[in-house]
Structure formats: structure tokens, C-alpha cells
Write an enzyme that holds these catalytic residues in place. Structure first.
Site, PDB file in Angstrom:
ATOM      1  N   ASP A  67       0.893  -1.053  -0.013  1.00 56.40           N
ATOM      2  CA  ASP A  67      -0.078   0.254   0.151  1.00 56.40           C
ATOM      3  C   ASP A  67       1.036   1.611   0.045  1.00 56.40           C
ATOM      4  OD1 ASP A  67      -1.597   2.242   0.865  1.00 56.40           O
ATOM      5  OD2 ASP A  67      -3.269   0.667   1.784  1.00 56.40           O
ATOM      6  N   TYR A 159     -12.555  12.949  -4.358  1.00 60.15           N
ATOM      7  CA  TYR A 159     -12.065  12.784  -5.246  1.00 60.15           C
ATOM      8  C   TYR A 159     -11.003  14.756  -5.816  1.00 60.15           C
ATOM      9  CZ  TYR A 159      -9.671  11.609  -9.019  1.00 60.15           C
ATOM     10  OH  TYR A 159      -8.826  11.481 -11.146  1.00 60.15           O
ATOM     11  N   LYS A 163      -7.365  15.911  -5.530  1.00 59.95           N
ATOM     12  CA  LYS A 163      -6.484  16.728  -6.920  1.00 59.95           C
ATOM     13  C   LYS A 163      -6.046  18.159  -6.894  1.00 59.95           C
ATOM     14  CE  LYS A 163      -5.997  12.489  -8.768  1.00 59.95           C
ATOM     15  NZ  LYS A 163      -4.794  11.825  -8.634  1.00 59.95           N
TER      16      LYS A 163
HETATM   17  N1  NAP Z   1      -9.026   7.028 -15.398  1.00 61.10           N
HETATM   18  C1  NAP Z   1      -9.881   8.126 -15.113  1.00 61.10           C
HETATM   19  O1  NAP Z   1     -10.345   8.294 -16.495  1.00 61.10           O
HETATM   20  C2  NAP Z   1      -8.213   9.076 -15.623  1.00 61.10           C
HETATM   21  C3  NAP Z   1      -8.736  10.717 -14.954  1.00 61.10           C
HETATM   22  C4  NAP Z   1      -7.942  11.734 -14.366  1.00 61.10           C
HETATM   23  C5  NAP Z   1      -6.821  10.981 -13.567  1.00 61.10           C
HETATM   24  N2  NAP Z   1      -6.912   9.606 -13.964  1.00 61.10           N
HETATM   25  C6  NAP Z   1      -5.944   9.189 -12.684  1.00 61.10           C
HETATM   26  O2  NAP Z   1      -5.120   8.336 -12.807  1.00 61.10           O
HETATM   27  C7  NAP Z   1      -4.158   7.934 -11.611  1.00 61.10           C
HETATM   28  C8  NAP Z   1      -4.212   5.860 -12.505  1.00 61.10           C
HETATM   29  O3  NAP Z   1      -5.866   5.726 -12.274  1.00 61.10           O
HETATM   30  P1  NAP Z   1      -6.431   5.231 -13.347  1.00 61.10           P
HETATM   31  O4  NAP Z   1      -7.704   5.547 -14.124  1.00 61.10           O
HETATM   32  O5  NAP Z   1      -5.125   4.435 -13.971  1.00 61.10           O
HETATM   33  O6  NAP Z   1      -7.643   3.457 -12.253  1.00 61.10           O
HETATM   34  P2  NAP Z   1      -7.114   2.358 -11.804  1.00 61.10           P
HETATM   35  O7  NAP Z   1      -6.998   1.835 -13.071  1.00 61.10           O
HETATM   36  O8  NAP Z   1      -8.126   1.604 -11.126  1.00 61.10           O
HETATM   37  O9  NAP Z   1      -5.793   2.706 -11.257  1.00 61.10           O
HETATM   38  C9  NAP Z   1      -5.608   2.908  -9.944  1.00 61.10           C
HETATM   39  C10 NAP Z   1      -4.058   2.052  -9.536  1.00 61.10           C
HETATM   40  O10 NAP Z   1      -3.514   2.933  -7.777  1.00 61.10           O
HETATM   41  C11 NAP Z   1      -3.448   1.488  -7.945  1.00 61.10           C
HETATM   42  N3  NAP Z   1      -3.507   1.730  -5.919  1.00 61.10           N
HETATM   43  C12 NAP Z   1      -5.112   2.076  -5.450  1.00 61.10           C
HETATM   44  N4  NAP Z   1      -4.588   2.193  -4.587  1.00 61.10           N
HETATM   45  C13 NAP Z   1      -3.867   2.422  -4.154  1.00 61.10           C
HETATM   46  C14 NAP Z   1      -3.095   2.102  -2.500  1.00 61.10           C
HETATM   47  N5  NAP Z   1      -3.294   2.655  -1.863  1.00 61.10           N
HETATM   48  N6  NAP Z   1      -1.970   1.312  -3.201  1.00 61.10           N
HETATM   49  C15 NAP Z   1      -0.929   1.330  -3.446  1.00 61.10           C
HETATM   50  N7  NAP Z   1      -1.618   1.428  -5.149  1.00 61.10           N
HETATM   51  C16 NAP Z   1      -2.733   2.145  -4.666  1.00 61.10           C
HETATM   52  C17 NAP Z   1      -4.146   0.375  -8.184  1.00 61.10           C
HETATM   53  O11 NAP Z   1      -3.540  -1.170  -7.404  1.00 61.10           O
HETATM   54  P3  NAP Z   1      -4.216  -1.857  -6.459  1.00 61.10           P
HETATM   55  O12 NAP Z   1      -5.537  -1.847  -6.478  1.00 61.10           O
HETATM   56  O13 NAP Z   1      -3.251  -2.947  -6.967  1.00 61.10           O
HETATM   57  O14 NAP Z   1      -3.444  -1.193  -5.754  1.00 61.10           O
HETATM   58  C18 NAP Z   1      -3.859   0.970  -9.808  1.00 61.10           C
HETATM   59  O15 NAP Z   1      -2.721   0.455  -9.964  1.00 61.10           O
HETATM   60  C19 NAP Z   1      -5.163   7.987 -10.508  1.00 61.10           C
HETATM   61  O16 NAP Z   1      -4.745   8.908 -10.108  1.00 61.10           O
HETATM   62  C20 NAP Z   1      -6.490   8.615 -11.138  1.00 61.10           C
HETATM   63  O17 NAP Z   1      -6.836   9.321 -10.381  1.00 61.10           O
HETATM   64  C21 NAP Z   1      -7.739   8.784 -13.655  1.00 61.10           C
END
Ligand code: NAP
Length: 263
Positions: A67, A159, A163
Site C-alpha cells: 500500500d 476526489y 486532486k
Molecule cells: N481513468 C480516468 O478517467 C482518470 C482521469 C483522471 C485522472 N486519473 C488518475 O489516474 C491515476 C490512475 O488511475 P487509473 O485510471 O489508471 O485507475 P485504476 O486502473 O483503478 O488504477 C489505479 C492504480 O492505483 C493503485 N492503487 C490504488 N490504491 C492504492 C494504494 N493504496 N496503494 C498502492 N496502489 C494503489 C491500483 O492498484 P491496486 O488496486 O493493485 O493497489 C491501480 O494500480 C489515478 O491517480 C487517477 O486519479 C484517472
């Protein structure tokens, strides 16, 4: 902010088991970087390593399962880069979670949890990695924010708050780090095709504006790597995201009016 070669870079990517983090690790490896990938899901991380080895069978990828809010896990990841690759040139704070629901009905613990993952873990990791980054080649910090760090929307206050905090911190830190020759790239994606909305800690399946397709994750990852290469300050990889930021700057009351339907 300076240009840099990706080949040979030693990069720590948090949240690399799925979505943007995983695609970023694959793209970095494709361009010749070594990566330490960190997340909680061991099996998902193994699949991410497999994906890296698909683009480069010789890929140098190390795994830290844990984590990101745990100081021992963060320190182990920094140590892994130093012992396995001989140093650390980039930290990518990508791990993040969302939540969906009205402020009036929310539990305060949720805000605290999301701030811990999306904000405090990133701040702490940078602090802990600074000594290694100072010794790195053309070092850079990459913080993954969101367009929701530019414009708040209803039912995602935890959220958006996290951010905005990351954006403000990054603006402040970028100027401080300039004096030390460490760059800071802010990445502010809009909706991207990842499991993000399936992984929200509350309100799954309830997100009304998530009907359309997002930007392909590989495209976002390529833009992130280009941003690192070119020494950019901030990138907004999605067209709709750029539009939202511009609209909010010039006609914020119209954006309020549009978002009212989701409140
Ligand atoms: N997708 C969108 O539309 C979007 C838009 C704007 C910004 N973002 C940002 O992009 C980033 C990546 O998100 P994503 O879209 O790729 O979503 P995602 O597929 O859900 O990826 C999130 C990642 O963070 C990890 N994670 C979550 N909580 C954690 C913790 N406590 N410790 C360690 N790892 C943790 C998850 O892995 P585990 O669960 O295996 O730990 C996963 O690898 C985030 O910061 C998100 O806010 C996403």
C-alpha cells in the site's frame, strides 16, 4: 524544465498494476527505461510485468507489492531502484482512488482515506525520494492529477479535493525543485479507458457522466512519456479535458449550470 532521454532512465511508478500506471510502465520499458512498479495487487502486478516483457523480453522491471500509504512500502520501492538499477531518476505518483456520492451523505473517513492515497502518499514519497533523485540523471517528479484538479464537479468532492491539493502542492514544489535541477510534470487526464470507476471506494456504478468512451490508456501513456522527454510543466492528454479547463476559465457560471444536472 529540460529535455531528457527515456532510454536508461530508472523510474518508480506507483499504481502500476492496472490502467494508466501499467500502460505507462509498458511505454517506458518500450522506450528503454527500467521500472520499479508498486501496487497492492500481486497478481495484477505480475500481469503488468508480463505486459512489459511482451514489448521487451529483456525489460528490467522490479515489483514492490504493498500500500502506497505505508512508509515501509514506499521506502522499499526507492531502495529497490537504488539496489537493482543503481539509482533513481523519476518518481511517478500515479496510484489513486475515487469515490462517488453527495457531500451531505458522505462519511468523513472517506475524505481522509482518499487524501491519504491521492495526496499525502505522493507528498511523502517525493520527500523520501529526494535524496536519491538529487543523485539521479536529469531527475523528474511526475504527479498524476486530473482535470478534476482544475474544476470541481458534484458528487466527487473527496476526489476533486485531493486532486486540487496535488495541483497546488505541485505548483509550489516545481519552483522549489527548479533550483536543484529536478523537474516536475503535472499530468491532468480527463476520462481515460481504465477500471478507475469500477474501483471507486464508494458509489460504484452510479457515475452518470461516465457513459461515453474515454481516451485510450495507451495514448495517455505515450503523451506522458513525451511530456517527460520534452520537459513539459503540465499536460492535459484529453481533448474534452482541455475544453473543460478553458470553459471553466472563461465562463465558470455556464459550467456550473451544465453540472447542475449531475448534482
Ligand atoms: N481513468 C480516468 O478517467 C482518470 C482521469 C483522471 C485522472 N486519473 C488518475 O489516474 C491515476 C490512475 O488511475 P487509473 O485510471 O489508471 O485507475 P485504476 O486502473 O483503478 O488504477 C489505479 C492504480 O492505483 C493503485 N492503487 C490504488 N490504491 C492504492 C494504494 N493504496 N496503494 C498502492 N496502489 C494503489 C491500483 O492498484 P491496486 O488496486 O493493485 O493497489 C491501480 O494500480 C489515478 O491517480 C487517477 O486519479 C484517472
Amino acid at each position: 524544465m529540460s529535455k531528457r532521454e527515456i532510454a536508461g532512465m530508472r523510474v518508480l511508478v506507483t499504481g502500476a498494476s492496472t490502467g494508466i500506471g501499467r500502460a505507462l510502465a509498458v511505454e517506458l520499458v518500450r522506450q528503454g527505461a527500467c521500472c520499479v512498479v508498486l501496487a497492492r495487487g500481486e497478481e495484477r502486478l505480475s500481469e503488468a510485468v508480463e505486459a512489459c516483457r511482451t514489448v521487451d523480453p529483456e525489460a528490467r522491471v522490479e515489483v514492490i507489492v504493498g500500500d502506497v500509504t505505508d512508509v515501509a512500502v514506499r521506502k522499499a520501492a526507492i531502495e529497490k531502484a537504488v539496489t537493482s538499477f543503481g539509482g533513481l531518476d523519476a518518481v511517478v505518483n500515479n496510484a489513486g482512488v475515487g469515490s462517488f456520492g453527495r457531500f451531505a451523505d458522505a462519511k468523513p473517513e472517506r475524505l481522509r482515506h482518499i487524501m491519504e492515497v491521492n495526496f499525502f502518499a505522493a507528498v511523502d514519497l517525493i520527500h523520501e525520494a529526494l535524496p536519491a533523485l538529487r543523485q539521479g540523471k536529469n531527475p523528474i517528479v511526475v504527479n498524476v492529477g486530473s482535470i478534476l484538479g482544475h474544476r470541481g464537479i458534484p458528487r466527487m468532492y473527496e476526489y476533486c479535493s485531493s486532486k486540487f491539493a496535488l495541483q497546488g502542492f505541485s505548483q509550489s514544489l516545481r519552483v522549489e525543485l527548479q533550483a536543484e535541477g529536478i523537474d516536475l510534470l503535472m499530468v491532468s487526464p480527463g476520462t481515460t479507458e481504465t477500471p478507475f470507476y469500477d474501483n471507486v471506494v464508494h458509489g460504484r456504478g452510479n457515475v452518470p457522466w461516465n457513459k461515453g468512451k474515454g481516451t485510450p490508456v495507451e495514448k495517455v501513456a505515450k503523451k506522458m512519456v513525451a511530456g517527460m522527454q520534452q520537459g513539459r510543466r503540465e499536460i492535459v492528454p484529453n481533448f474534452l479535458g482541455q475544453w473543460l479547463i478553458r470553459a471553466n476559465r472563461h465562463v465558470p457560471h455556464l459550467v456550473d449550470w451544465y453540472l447542475q444536472r449531475f448534482a
